[in-house]
Every structure is written in C-alpha cells, then in structure tokens.
Design a protein around this motif. Structure first.
Motif, PDB file in Angstrom:
ATOM      1  N   ASN A   1      20.051   0.589  56.389  1.00  0.00           N
ATOM      2  CA  ASN A   1      20.488  -0.467  55.468  1.00  0.00           C
ATOM      3  C   ASN A   1      19.891  -0.258  54.079  1.00  0.00           C
ATOM      4  O   ASN A   1      20.562  -0.488  53.063  1.00  0.00           O
ATOM      5  CB  ASN A   1      20.080  -1.839  56.011  1.00  0.00           C
ATOM      6  CG  ASN A   1      20.929  -2.252  57.196  1.00  0.00           C
ATOM      7  OD1 ASN A   1      22.030  -1.750  57.395  1.00  0.00           O
ATOM      8  ND2 ASN A   1      20.425  -3.169  58.001  1.00  0.00           N
ATOM      9  N   ARG A   2      18.639   0.171  54.029  1.00  0.00           N
ATOM     10  CA  ARG A   2      18.006   0.430  52.736  1.00  0.00           C
ATOM     11  C   ARG A   2      18.731   1.573  52.016  1.00  0.00           C
ATOM     12  O   ARG A   2      18.954   1.519  50.809  1.00  0.00           O
ATOM     13  CB  ARG A   2      16.531   0.759  52.936  1.00  0.00           C
ATOM     14  CG  ARG A   2      15.723   0.780  51.637  1.00  0.00           C
ATOM     15  CD  ARG A   2      14.248   0.983  51.914  1.00  0.00           C
ATOM     16  NE  ARG A   2      13.692  -0.092  52.719  1.00  0.00           N
ATOM     17  CZ  ARG A   2      13.260   0.049  53.984  1.00  0.00           C
ATOM     18  NH1 ARG A   2      13.321   1.232  54.588  1.00  0.00           N
ATOM     19  NH2 ARG A   2      12.765  -0.972  54.634  1.00  0.00           N
ATOM     20  N   ALA A   3      19.090   2.605  52.768  1.00  0.00           N
ATOM     21  CA  ALA A   3      19.829   3.725  52.172  1.00  0.00           C
ATOM     22  C   ALA A   3      21.189   3.261  51.667  1.00  0.00           C
ATOM     23  O   ALA A   3      21.648   3.705  50.598  1.00  0.00           O
ATOM     24  CB  ALA A   3      19.997   4.836  53.208  1.00  0.00           C
ATOM     25  N   THR A   4      21.830   2.367  52.402  1.00  0.00           N
ATOM     26  CA  THR A   4      23.116   1.825  51.974  1.00  0.00           C
ATOM     27  C   THR A   4      22.986   1.081  50.660  1.00  0.00           C
ATOM     28  O   THR A   4      23.813   1.222  49.753  1.00  0.00           O
ATOM     29  CB  THR A   4      23.687   0.887  53.050  1.00  0.00           C
ATOM     30  OG1 THR A   4      23.918   1.619  54.252  1.00  0.00           O
ATOM     31  CG2 THR A   4      24.997   0.251  52.593  1.00  0.00           C
ATOM     32  N   VAL A   5      21.928   0.293  50.531  1.00  0.00           N
ATOM     33  CA  VAL A   5      21.704  -0.461  49.293  1.00  0.00           C
ATOM     34  C   VAL A   5      21.510   0.492  48.111  1.00  0.00           C
ATOM     35  O   VAL A   5      22.074   0.286  47.031  1.00  0.00           O
ATOM     36  CB  VAL A   5      20.501  -1.412  49.440  1.00  0.00           C
ATOM     37  CG1 VAL A   5      20.113  -2.011  48.087  1.00  0.00           C
ATOM     38  CG2 VAL A   5      20.827  -2.520  50.438  1.00  0.00           C
ATOM     39  N   HIS A   6      20.732   1.548  48.310  1.00  0.00           N
ATOM     40  CA  HIS A   6      20.554   2.533  47.239  1.00  0.00           C
ATOM     41  C   HIS A   6      21.904   3.139  46.838  1.00  0.00           C
ATOM     42  O   HIS A   6      22.168   3.351  45.639  1.00  0.00           O
ATOM     43  CB  HIS A   6      19.600   3.638  47.687  1.00  0.00           C
ATOM     44  CG  HIS A   6      18.153   3.281  47.556  1.00  0.00           C
ATOM     45  ND1 HIS A   6      17.518   3.173  46.339  1.00  0.00           N
ATOM     46  CD2 HIS A   6      17.213   2.984  48.487  1.00  0.00           C
ATOM     47  CE1 HIS A   6      16.247   2.856  46.512  1.00  0.00           C
ATOM     48  NE2 HIS A   6      16.034   2.729  47.807  1.00  0.00           N
ATOM     49  N   ALA A   7      22.741   3.414  47.822  1.00  0.00           N
ATOM     50  CA  ALA A   7      24.052   3.987  47.530  1.00  0.00           C
ATOM     51  C   ALA A   7      24.917   2.997  46.745  1.00  0.00           C
ATOM     52  O   ALA A   7      25.637   3.386  45.812  1.00  0.00           O
ATOM     53  CB  ALA A   7      24.751   4.375  48.829  1.00  0.00           C
ATOM     54  N   VAL A   8      24.832   1.721  47.094  1.00  0.00           N
ATOM     55  CA  VAL A   8      25.591   0.694  46.383  1.00  0.00           C
ATOM     56  C   VAL A   8      25.114   0.586  44.937  1.00  0.00           C
ATOM     57  O   VAL A   8      25.920   0.462  44.012  1.00  0.00           O
ATOM     58  CB  VAL A   8      25.486  -0.658  47.101  1.00  0.00           C
ATOM     59  CG1 VAL A   8      26.037  -1.795  46.230  1.00  0.00           C
ATOM     60  CG2 VAL A   8      26.242  -0.616  48.430  1.00  0.00           C
ATOM     61  N   PHE A   9      23.813   0.669  44.722  1.00  0.00           N
ATOM     62  CA  PHE A   9      23.303   0.643  43.352  1.00  0.00           C
ATOM     63  C   PHE A   9      23.817   1.845  42.560  1.00  0.00           C
ATOM     64  O   PHE A   9      24.130   1.726  41.370  1.00  0.00           O
ATOM     65  CB  PHE A   9      21.777   0.625  43.335  1.00  0.00           C
ATOM     66  CG  PHE A   9      21.176  -0.699  43.704  1.00  0.00           C
ATOM     67  CD1 PHE A   9      21.939  -1.853  43.758  1.00  0.00           C
ATOM     68  CD2 PHE A   9      19.832  -0.804  44.002  1.00  0.00           C
ATOM     69  CE1 PHE A   9      21.391  -3.075  44.092  1.00  0.00           C
ATOM     70  CE2 PHE A   9      19.268  -2.021  44.344  1.00  0.00           C
ATOM     71  CZ  PHE A   9      20.046  -3.165  44.391  1.00  0.00           C
ATOM     72  N   GLY A  10      23.882   3.001  43.205  1.00  0.00           N
ATOM     73  CA  GLY A  10      24.423   4.169  42.532  1.00  0.00           C
ATOM     74  C   GLY A  10      25.867   3.944  42.104  1.00  0.00           C
ATOM     75  O   GLY A  10      26.264   4.319  41.000  1.00  0.00           O
ATOM     76  N   LEU A  11      26.615   3.294  42.973  1.00  0.00           N
ATOM     77  CA  LEU A  11      28.014   2.991  42.667  1.00  0.00           C
ATOM     78  C   LEU A  11      28.106   2.009  41.496  1.00  0.00           C
ATOM     79  O   LEU A  11      28.830   2.246  40.517  1.00  0.00           O
ATOM     80  CB  LEU A  11      28.674   2.401  43.916  1.00  0.00           C
ATOM     81  CG  LEU A  11      30.163   2.065  43.916  1.00  0.00           C
ATOM     82  CD1 LEU A  11      30.658   2.016  45.359  1.00  0.00           C
ATOM     83  CD2 LEU A  11      30.459   0.725  43.247  1.00  0.00           C
ATOM     84  N   LEU A  12      27.370   0.914  41.579  1.00  0.00           N
ATOM     85  CA  LEU A  12      27.450  -0.122  40.543  1.00  0.00           C
ATOM     86  C   LEU A  12      26.925   0.366  39.199  1.00  0.00           C
ATOM     87  O   LEU A  12      27.510   0.087  38.145  1.00  0.00           O
ATOM     88  CB  LEU A  12      26.677  -1.365  40.985  1.00  0.00           C
ATOM     89  CG  LEU A  12      27.228  -2.121  42.196  1.00  0.00           C
ATOM     90  CD1 LEU A  12      26.300  -3.263  42.572  1.00  0.00           C
ATOM     91  CD2 LEU A  12      28.632  -2.651  41.912  1.00  0.00           C
TER      92      LEU A  12
END
Length: 204
Positions: free
Chosen positions: A165-176
């Motif tokens: 889940n933490r990795a997913t959040v980092h990926a979402v920040f990269g997207l945003l």
C-alpha cells in the motif's frame, strides 16, 4: 469537505497583528511566489537573491528584511509546502476517521488541487530538494514521509499489505506530481483526469 487551496498555505500565516505586520507577511508571500517561478524556470543555482527581489519589485538589500539568503528562501518554499500538505492531509484523516474510503477520496482532491495549482513548487521540489541545507532537507523528508503514511494508513484500513500500500501511494504521488509535465489541458479537465487516474490506482 472544503479542500483548502495550496496558495493559502505557502508562505502564509494567520492574518493577525498590525497593518505593518500584515503588509510584511503579504510581501513575503509575493517574494516566495516570485522565487518559485524563477527557480522553476532556471533552477536554484541560476537564481540570485537580487533576481527574486527584482521580480517582485523589491531592491536586493530589502530582501534581507525577509530572508537571510537564497538558502533561506528555498527552505521556506519547500518546508512550508511540506507542512501545508501534511497538515491538510492530517485534517482530512481526522475528519474522515470513520470512513477510510471517503478519506482517500478527499486526500486525492486535496493533492490534485496542489498538483494542478502549484506547478512551480513541484518543479522546484524535484530539481532542488538536494540543494537544501541538511537540517532543512531532513525536515522536508520527514514531513513527506509522514504525509505518505497518512495515505498508506487509510489504504491499509481497507485491506491489503501495508508495504504494498505504501508503494502504491508513492506511485500515485508520481502520477499526480507529473501534472506540470503533462500536455496543456484546461484546468477542469486536468483536475478530473488526475482525480480519476489516482482513484483508479488506489482501487477506490
């Protein structure tokens, strides 16, 4: 929930005190906005304190009434936006303590507002975080980690592995935070696109 705009957070303080103090705070905000624009364009190394003052209509010596030097300006930019994001994220989590799914929706809206409205700060963050003095860099990284954990905790409340889940959040920040590099879109379309993609990546 009303999502606060980023521009209220960067370089701002409660509007209190004398008229002179309010004027000084407003001038400081103008200087930080000018600094963000110049550093986004030229990089930290390519901007002088005098350049920032000139862009905001302030003489070079007058800059020292607000900042001790260029490092102080960069620290103010990146520390204050990191504080703003963490404080705003924490407020969302507290207000949505009984509904992690709604919390994630509101966190996405909050960050989309930042990503769509503050492209200069995002560029400065990515390019010049490494130019911060060590103490400021540690503070910024700590606040950013805490902000990530707010999101990851809400996602974990819905299930799944905390590390994933933490990795997913980092990926979402990269997207945003890629917003400044995307093809030019009208603001409403950009915000809707960022929001939809972020929510899809989070699975909510």
């Amino acid at each position: 929930m009303e999502v606060p705009t980023t521009r209220r957070g960067v370089g701002s303080a409660p509007e209190a005190g004398t008229a002179r103090e309010r004027a000084k705070a407003a001038r400081r905000r103008e200087l930080l906005a000018a600094a963000a624009a110049l550093m986004a364009e030229r990089g930290f190394a390519g901007v002088r304190l005098e350049d920032i003052g000139a862009a905001a209509g302030v003489s070079g010596p007058a800059m020292y009434r607000h900042f001790s030097g260029k490092q102080d300006v960069l620290a103010a930019l990146l520390e204050e936006i990191s504080e703003y994001l963490y404080d705003g994220g924490r407020r969302v989590a507290e207000e949505r303590a009984d509904d992690p799914r709604r919390a994630l929706h509101d966190l996405v809206d909050f960050h989309v507002d930042f990503a769509a409205s503050e492209p200069d700060l995002i560029r400065v963050q990515y390019r010049d975080l490494w130019s911060l003095a060590p103490e400021s860099a540690r503070r910024v990284r700590r606040l950013q980690r805490q902000y990530v954990e707010l999101w990851a905790d809400e996602l974990t409340r819905l299930g799944g592995d905390p590390v994933e889940n933490r990795a997913t959040v980092h990926a979402v920040f990269g997207l945003l935070n890629a917003a400044p590099s995307l093809p030019a879109l009208p603001q409403p379309r950009l915000r809707a696109l960022l929001r939809d993609k972020a929510l899809a990546a989070l699975g909510v």
